[in-house]
Design a protein around this motif. Structure first.
Motif, PDB file in Angstrom:
ATOM      1  N   ALA A  39      19.285 -24.073   6.494  1.00 14.18           N
ATOM      2  CA  ALA A  39      18.060 -24.473   7.209  1.00 14.18           C
ATOM      3  C   ALA A  39      17.099 -23.295   7.258  1.00 14.18           C
ATOM      4  O   ALA A  39      17.498 -22.136   7.180  1.00 14.18           O
ATOM      5  CB  ALA A  39      18.407 -24.935   8.622  1.00 14.18           C
ATOM      6  N   THR A  42      11.135 -24.029  11.239  1.00 16.42           N
ATOM      7  CA  THR A  42      10.037 -25.008  11.210  1.00 16.42           C
ATOM      8  C   THR A  42       9.307 -25.037  12.553  1.00 16.42           C
ATOM      9  O   THR A  42       8.664 -26.027  12.887  1.00 16.42           O
ATOM     10  CB  THR A  42      10.563 -26.421  10.882  1.00 16.42           C
ATOM     11  N   GLY A  51      12.167 -25.446  16.639  1.00 15.25           N
ATOM     12  CA  GLY A  51      12.375 -25.326  15.198  1.00 15.25           C
ATOM     13  C   GLY A  51      12.943 -24.037  14.639  1.00 15.25           C
ATOM     14  O   GLY A  51      12.707 -23.738  13.468  1.00 15.25           O
ATOM     15  N   ASN A  56      17.839 -25.654  13.904  1.00 15.48           N
ATOM     16  CA  ASN A  56      17.749 -26.710  12.892  1.00 15.48           C
ATOM     17  C   ASN A  56      19.088 -26.909  12.193  1.00 15.48           C
ATOM     18  O   ASN A  56      19.497 -28.048  11.925  1.00 15.48           O
ATOM     19  CB  ASN A  56      16.661 -26.384  11.871  1.00 15.48           C
ATOM     20  N   HIS A  59      21.487 -28.854  14.392  1.00  8.89           N
ATOM     21  CA  HIS A  59      21.162 -30.282  14.389  1.00  8.89           C
ATOM     22  C   HIS A  59      21.641 -30.962  13.106  1.00  8.89           C
ATOM     23  O   HIS A  59      22.089 -32.108  13.153  1.00  8.89           O
ATOM     24  CB  HIS A  59      19.660 -30.496  14.584  1.00  8.89           C
ATOM     25  N   GLN A  60      21.547 -30.272  11.984  1.00  5.03           N
ATOM     26  CA  GLN A  60      22.019 -30.847  10.721  1.00  5.03           C
ATOM     27  C   GLN A  60      23.532 -31.043  10.735  1.00  5.03           C
ATOM     28  O   GLN A  60      24.039 -31.979  10.122  1.00  5.03           O
ATOM     29  CB  GLN A  60      21.640 -29.934   9.558  1.00  5.03           C
TER      30      GLN A  60
END
Length: 188
Positions: A39, A42, A51, A56, A59-60
């Motif tokens: 990641a 963002t 972000g 990130n 979360h993935q």
């Protein structure tokens, strides 16, 4: 791949984020020598979007990998993670974090100085096991920040600019000026 190769991948992701106009951070999750996920940053502060790369990545990975795999994995990140990201990583169950740029070195690029905090100790008091290892390829990692915000600027220029901001802040607060010290990269 070894930890330096994983860190170089984090730096590639960070530069990619920077060239898109985001802050320059990247992270990968590694299990048994293979990258499971990667990641980049963002964050969009104008929209209130956190972000961070590590956030990130968490979360993935959430609800995608079994707890045992996550516990055995190592999260590599281009820069020592902020406290919010540390908590997110801990919620995932990852116990090993390897970072490129240290809190101290990164603070050369922020208006505030690094505050020494025993992050592992704090997490341990909450019953969370986490080992933070680094810095890894720190000098190379510092140069990643040359792409901060989508526009290339030499690292020395960024550090000098922030040193002026810190001096101005100290002056306005009536604090004594610190001796000129640009941290671990001052001789470069």
């Amino acid at each position: 791949m070894d930890r330096e190769q994983f860190m170089k991948r984090c730096y590639e992701l960070a530069i990619r984020a920077g060239k898109k106009g985001f802050d320059t951070f990247g992270a990968v999750l590694v299990h048994n020598g293979e990258i499971l996920e990667e990641a980049e940053n963002t964050a969009d502060w104008s929209k209130g979007i956190f972000g961070h790369a590590e956030f990130n990545l968490v979360h993935q990975c959430a609800n995608r990998y079994p707890d045992a795999v996550l516990k055995e994995s190592t999260l590599y990140t281009s820069c020592a993670p902020c406290e919010r990201c540390l908590c997110a990583i801990a919620s995932l169950g990852v116990e090993n974090v390897v970072f490129g740029v240290s809190y101290e070195a990164f603070s050369q690029l922020t208006p505030g100085d690094a505050v020494p905090v025993d992050r592992e100790g704090l997490l341990q008091k909450l019953g969370i096991r986490m080992k933070l290892t680094g810095p890894v390829l720190e000098e190379e990692g510092m140069h990643v920040f040359e792409w901060w915000g989508g526009e290339y600027r030499p690292l020395e220029e960024l550090i000098a600019e922030m040193a002026e901001v810190k001096a101005k802040n100290r002056n306005q607060a009536g604090l004594p000026q610190e001796e000129e010290n640009h941290g671990p990269l001052s001789d470069h």
